[in-house]
Write a protein that holds these residues in place. Structure first.
Motif, PDB file in Angstrom:
ATOM      1  N   GLY A  83      -0.637  -2.410  -0.363  1.00  0.00           N
ATOM      2  CA  GLY A  83      -1.478  -2.687   0.784  1.00  0.00           C
ATOM      3  C   GLY A  83      -2.829  -2.002   0.687  1.00  0.00           C
ATOM      4  O   GLY A  83      -3.326  -1.677  -0.404  1.00  0.00           O
ATOM      5  N   TYR A  84      -3.414  -1.758   1.835  1.00  0.00           N
ATOM      6  CA  TYR A  84      -4.764  -1.196   1.925  1.00  0.00           C
ATOM      7  C   TYR A  84      -4.886   0.133   1.183  1.00  0.00           C
ATOM      8  O   TYR A  84      -5.813   0.335   0.386  1.00  0.00           O
ATOM      9  CB  TYR A  84      -5.120  -1.028   3.402  1.00  0.00           C
ATOM     10  CG  TYR A  84      -6.379  -0.248   3.663  1.00  0.00           C
ATOM     11  CD1 TYR A  84      -7.636  -0.867   3.630  1.00  0.00           C
ATOM     12  CD2 TYR A  84      -6.335   1.117   3.942  1.00  0.00           C
ATOM     13  CE1 TYR A  84      -8.794  -0.149   3.865  1.00  0.00           C
ATOM     14  CE2 TYR A  84      -7.491   1.840   4.190  1.00  0.00           C
ATOM     15  CZ  TYR A  84      -8.720   1.213   4.145  1.00  0.00           C
ATOM     16  OH  TYR A  84      -9.855   1.931   4.378  1.00  0.00           O
ATOM     17  N   PHE A  85      -3.955   1.062   1.429  1.00  0.00           N
ATOM     18  CA  PHE A  85      -4.117   2.407   0.879  1.00  0.00           C
ATOM     19  C   PHE A  85      -3.911   2.439  -0.632  1.00  0.00           C
ATOM     20  O   PHE A  85      -4.612   3.164  -1.336  1.00  0.00           O
ATOM     21  CB  PHE A  85      -3.171   3.380   1.586  1.00  0.00           C
ATOM     22  CG  PHE A  85      -3.598   3.692   2.996  1.00  0.00           C
ATOM     23  CD1 PHE A  85      -4.738   4.436   3.237  1.00  0.00           C
ATOM     24  CD2 PHE A  85      -2.870   3.214   4.069  1.00  0.00           C
ATOM     25  CE1 PHE A  85      -5.143   4.718   4.527  1.00  0.00           C
ATOM     26  CE2 PHE A  85      -3.272   3.487   5.372  1.00  0.00           C
ATOM     27  CZ  PHE A  85      -4.413   4.235   5.602  1.00  0.00           C
ATOM     28  N   ARG A  86      -2.970   1.656  -1.139  1.00  0.00           N
ATOM     29  CA  ARG A  86      -2.801   1.625  -2.586  1.00  0.00           C
ATOM     30  C   ARG A  86      -4.044   1.047  -3.249  1.00  0.00           C
ATOM     31  O   ARG A  86      -4.498   1.546  -4.293  1.00  0.00           O
ATOM     32  CB  ARG A  86      -1.574   0.799  -2.957  1.00  0.00           C
ATOM     33  CG  ARG A  86      -1.317   0.781  -4.464  1.00  0.00           C
ATOM     34  CD  ARG A  86       0.042   0.222  -4.792  1.00  0.00           C
ATOM     35  NE  ARG A  86       0.330   0.287  -6.204  1.00  0.00           N
ATOM     36  CZ  ARG A  86       1.523   0.100  -6.725  1.00  0.00           C
ATOM     37  NH1 ARG A  86       2.550  -0.153  -5.923  1.00  0.00           N
ATOM     38  NH2 ARG A  86       1.734   0.155  -8.023  1.00  0.00           N
ATOM     39  N   ALA A  87      -4.602  -0.008  -2.671  1.00  0.00           N
ATOM     40  CA  ALA A  87      -5.825  -0.589  -3.219  1.00  0.00           C
ATOM     41  C   ALA A  87      -6.961   0.424  -3.196  1.00  0.00           C
ATOM     42  O   ALA A  87      -7.748   0.529  -4.143  1.00  0.00           O
ATOM     43  CB  ALA A  87      -6.214  -1.843  -2.436  1.00  0.00           C
ATOM     44  N   LYS A 259      14.157  -4.661   7.914  1.00  0.00           N
ATOM     45  CA  LYS A 259      13.999  -5.850   8.751  1.00  0.00           C
ATOM     46  C   LYS A 259      12.809  -5.682   9.697  1.00  0.00           C
ATOM     47  O   LYS A 259      12.034  -6.618   9.907  1.00  0.00           O
ATOM     48  CB  LYS A 259      15.271  -6.096   9.558  1.00  0.00           C
ATOM     49  CG  LYS A 259      16.471  -6.535   8.747  1.00  0.00           C
ATOM     50  CD  LYS A 259      17.685  -6.730   9.647  1.00  0.00           C
ATOM     51  CE  LYS A 259      18.923  -7.072   8.848  1.00  0.00           C
ATOM     52  NZ  LYS A 259      20.121  -7.191   9.734  1.00  0.00           N
ATOM     53  N   VAL A 260      12.678  -4.493  10.284  1.00  0.00           N
ATOM     54  CA  VAL A 260      11.567  -4.236  11.194  1.00  0.00           C
ATOM     55  C   VAL A 260      10.240  -4.381  10.452  1.00  0.00           C
ATOM     56  O   VAL A 260       9.300  -5.016  10.935  1.00  0.00           O
ATOM     57  CB  VAL A 260      11.687  -2.830  11.815  1.00  0.00           C
ATOM     58  CG1 VAL A 260      10.427  -2.481  12.602  1.00  0.00           C
ATOM     59  CG2 VAL A 260      12.904  -2.750  12.729  1.00  0.00           C
ATOM     60  N   ALA A 261      10.151  -3.786   9.251  1.00  0.00           N
ATOM     61  CA  ALA A 261       8.906  -3.860   8.475  1.00  0.00           C
ATOM     62  C   ALA A 261       8.561  -5.303   8.127  1.00  0.00           C
ATOM     63  O   ALA A 261       7.390  -5.710   8.203  1.00  0.00           O
ATOM     64  CB  ALA A 261       9.033  -3.015   7.211  1.00  0.00           C
ATOM     65  N   LEU A 303       8.508   3.357   7.401  1.00  0.00           N
ATOM     66  CA  LEU A 303       7.747   2.121   7.623  1.00  0.00           C
ATOM     67  C   LEU A 303       6.416   2.158   6.882  1.00  0.00           C
ATOM     68  O   LEU A 303       5.966   1.141   6.332  1.00  0.00           O
ATOM     69  CB  LEU A 303       7.521   1.914   9.119  1.00  0.00           C
ATOM     70  CG  LEU A 303       8.785   1.626   9.942  1.00  0.00           C
ATOM     71  CD1 LEU A 303       8.448   1.546  11.427  1.00  0.00           C
ATOM     72  CD2 LEU A 303       9.462   0.340   9.482  1.00  0.00           C
ATOM     73  N   ARG A 304       5.765   3.320   6.841  1.00  0.00           N
ATOM     74  CA  ARG A 304       4.517   3.457   6.074  1.00  0.00           C
ATOM     75  C   ARG A 304       4.770   3.116   4.608  1.00  0.00           C
ATOM     76  O   ARG A 304       3.973   2.429   3.961  1.00  0.00           O
ATOM     77  CB  ARG A 304       3.983   4.882   6.189  1.00  0.00           C
ATOM     78  CG  ARG A 304       3.315   5.203   7.510  1.00  0.00           C
ATOM     79  CD  ARG A 304       1.948   4.620   7.562  1.00  0.00           C
ATOM     80  NE  ARG A 304       1.204   5.055   8.724  1.00  0.00           N
ATOM     81  CZ  ARG A 304       0.475   4.282   9.466  1.00  0.00           C
ATOM     82  NH1 ARG A 304       0.392   2.980   9.185  1.00  0.00           N
ATOM     83  NH2 ARG A 304      -0.198   4.735  10.505  1.00  0.00           N
ATOM     84  N   ALA A 305       5.883   3.612   4.083  1.00  0.00           N
ATOM     85  CA  ALA A 305       6.194   3.364   2.675  1.00  0.00           C
ATOM     86  C   ALA A 305       6.494   1.902   2.413  1.00  0.00           C
ATOM     87  O   ALA A 305       6.451   1.461   1.260  1.00  0.00           O
ATOM     88  CB  ALA A 305       7.383   4.220   2.249  1.00  0.00           C
ATOM     89  N   ARG A 306       6.796   1.131   3.460  1.00  0.00           N
ATOM     90  CA  ARG A 306       7.045  -0.303   3.323  1.00  0.00           C
ATOM     91  C   ARG A 306       5.808  -1.126   3.644  1.00  0.00           C
ATOM     92  O   ARG A 306       5.898  -2.309   3.928  1.00  0.00           O
ATOM     93  CB  ARG A 306       8.193  -0.739   4.235  1.00  0.00           C
ATOM     94  CG  ARG A 306       9.647  -0.534   3.743  1.00  0.00           C
ATOM     95  CD  ARG A 306       9.761   0.225   2.555  1.00  0.00           C
ATOM     96  NE  ARG A 306      11.079   0.475   2.002  1.00  0.00           N
ATOM     97  CZ  ARG A 306      11.409   1.656   1.520  1.00  0.00           C
ATOM     98  NH1 ARG A 306      10.581   2.683   1.637  1.00  0.00           N
ATOM     99  NH2 ARG A 306      12.565   1.841   0.951  1.00  0.00           N
ATOM    100  N   GLY A 307       4.638  -0.502   3.635  1.00  0.00           N
ATOM    101  CA  GLY A 307       3.389  -1.245   3.774  1.00  0.00           C
ATOM    102  C   GLY A 307       2.858  -1.375   5.174  1.00  0.00           C
ATOM    103  O   GLY A 307       1.887  -2.096   5.389  1.00  0.00           O
ATOM    104  N   VAL A 308       3.450  -0.686   6.149  1.00  0.00           N
ATOM    105  CA  VAL A 308       2.948  -0.762   7.521  1.00  0.00           C
ATOM    106  C   VAL A 308       1.687   0.087   7.622  1.00  0.00           C
ATOM    107  O   VAL A 308       1.710   1.292   7.334  1.00  0.00           O
ATOM    108  CB  VAL A 308       4.012  -0.278   8.530  1.00  0.00           C
ATOM    109  CG1 VAL A 308       3.442  -0.230   9.944  1.00  0.00           C
ATOM    110  CG2 VAL A 308       5.235  -1.178   8.478  1.00  0.00           C
TER     111      VAL A 308
END
Length: 353
Positions: A83-87, A259-261, A303-308
């Motif tokens: 996501g944004y932070f990895r980019a 599932k939530v993510a 959730l952050r680690a799943r791209g949230v």
């Protein structure tokens, strides 16, 4: 009536660079940079390294080794963190490599390493990261108009759930910082050469955000059942009894959070998450308060680690607001009865329609 993103797409497509007064075109407002030239005294205002900068970046003794290590760590992150932070971390690594290969000894390499390291560590640990761009010692602000476009795209709720818009946006921000460094060392022409790529990335980001926004109604209609405003997860399903950290998380709890993510990715209007942890009334208040907060923090980190990427507000309320009232005298029966009180609530705050 055109939306702000539509206006930005048009503006970025039509923007062209004039052929005169490079420094003026960059919109530089830093008085030190405007009034000082090559050979100016290098006091702190003119860019001399201050003690704070030395303490922060002196450990980065070998730029090449540090950049290679960060690249390897970034490559090991799971695909769902694209996501944004990895980019942004990747673009900082690339910026540091470019400056190092160009023989830049003004400190930008170290600052690029520092920015990439902070983001990479946050992604590895699942901690909250700030999307704000820090003021760096070797970077001046250029093209304030493009920074306004960055902030407009960033503030649109759809961007938080549109990965296609996040990557070019993150790189445009880093590239603007690179242009600001070029200007800081008085290489105004080189700063200008970066502008077409920056504008192209911003155009791509705005166009992708528009496409996500247009696709959102169809995604929302297809979603079954509709995403609730609040999801309550039983702590006994998330964690081992009296546990709240990542090591205590159960496989069933990870599946529930996955599932939530996934469901959040179809909610384009999502603006914020509010995660609240609770315990039952057993144990002392201080322990329950700490445990409830830890549970909320662990869920947020997962959730952050799943791209949230949306902002997350975290709190622990201990044994407050019980949903079950129990009077059993046997402890095992009481523990079972109090199970609904041991929970984590995730509230989804959406932008007004």
């Amino acid at each position: 009536m055109k939306t702000p993103l539509t206006v930005l797409v048009c503006a970025l497509t039509l923007t062209a660079c004039a052929d005169h007064a490079a420094r003026a075109r960059l919109g530089i407002q830093d008085p030190t940079l405007l009034q000082s030239g090559i050979g100016a005294s290098q006091d702190e205002a003119a860019g001399a390294a201050n003690p704070q900068w030395i303490n922060a970046y002196a450990p980065a003794a070998s730029g090449g080794t540090a950049l290679a290590s960060l690249q390897a760590r970034l490559n090991r992150l799971p695909p769902e963190q694209n996501g944004y932070f990895r980019a942004k971390a990747q673009c900082w690594i690339s910026a540091g490599q470019e400056a190092r290969q160009a023989g830049d000894h003004w400190g930008f390499v170290e600052e690029a390493i520092g920015q990439a390291a902070v983001i990479t560590l946050g992604l590895e640990n699942g901690t909250s990261l700030s999307a704000a761009n820090p003021a760096l010692r070797t970077v001046s602000v250029v093209r304030p108009d493009l920074w306004k476009i960055v902030n407009t795209i960033k503030s649109d709720p759809v961007t938080a759930s549109c990965r296609e818009a996040q990557q070019p946006l993150a790189c445009a921000e880093v590239e603007l910082m690179q242009a600001g460094h070029d200007a800081w060392v008085r290489n105004f022409a080189h700063a200008e050469k970066r502008l077409p790529d920056i504008q192209d990335n911003l155009r791509k980001s705005a166009e992708s955000a528009l496409q996500c926004k247009q696709a959102a109604p169809a995604s929302a209609a297809a979603q079954s059942p509709a995403m609730p405003r609040t999801v309550t997860l039983r702590a006994d399903s998330l964690f081992r009894f009296d546990g709240g950290n990542d090591a205590a998380m159960l496989s069933a709890g990870r599946r529930e959070l996955d599932k939530v993510a996934r469901s959040m990715k179809t909610t384009a209007t999502l603006r914020e998450l509010r995660i609240t942890g609770y315990t039952d009334r057993l144990g002392d208040n201080a322990h329950n308060q700490s445990l409830s907060l830890q549970r909320a923090q662990t869920v947020a980190a997962y959730l952050r680690a799943r791209g949230v990427t949306v902002p997350i507000a975290i709190r622990g309320l201990g044994s407050a607001k019980p949903v079950a009232q129990c009077r059993q005298t046997r402890r095992d029966e009481l523990v079972r009865c109090l199970a609904p009180n041991r929970r984590v609530e995730i509230e989804f705050v959406v932008a007004p329609s």
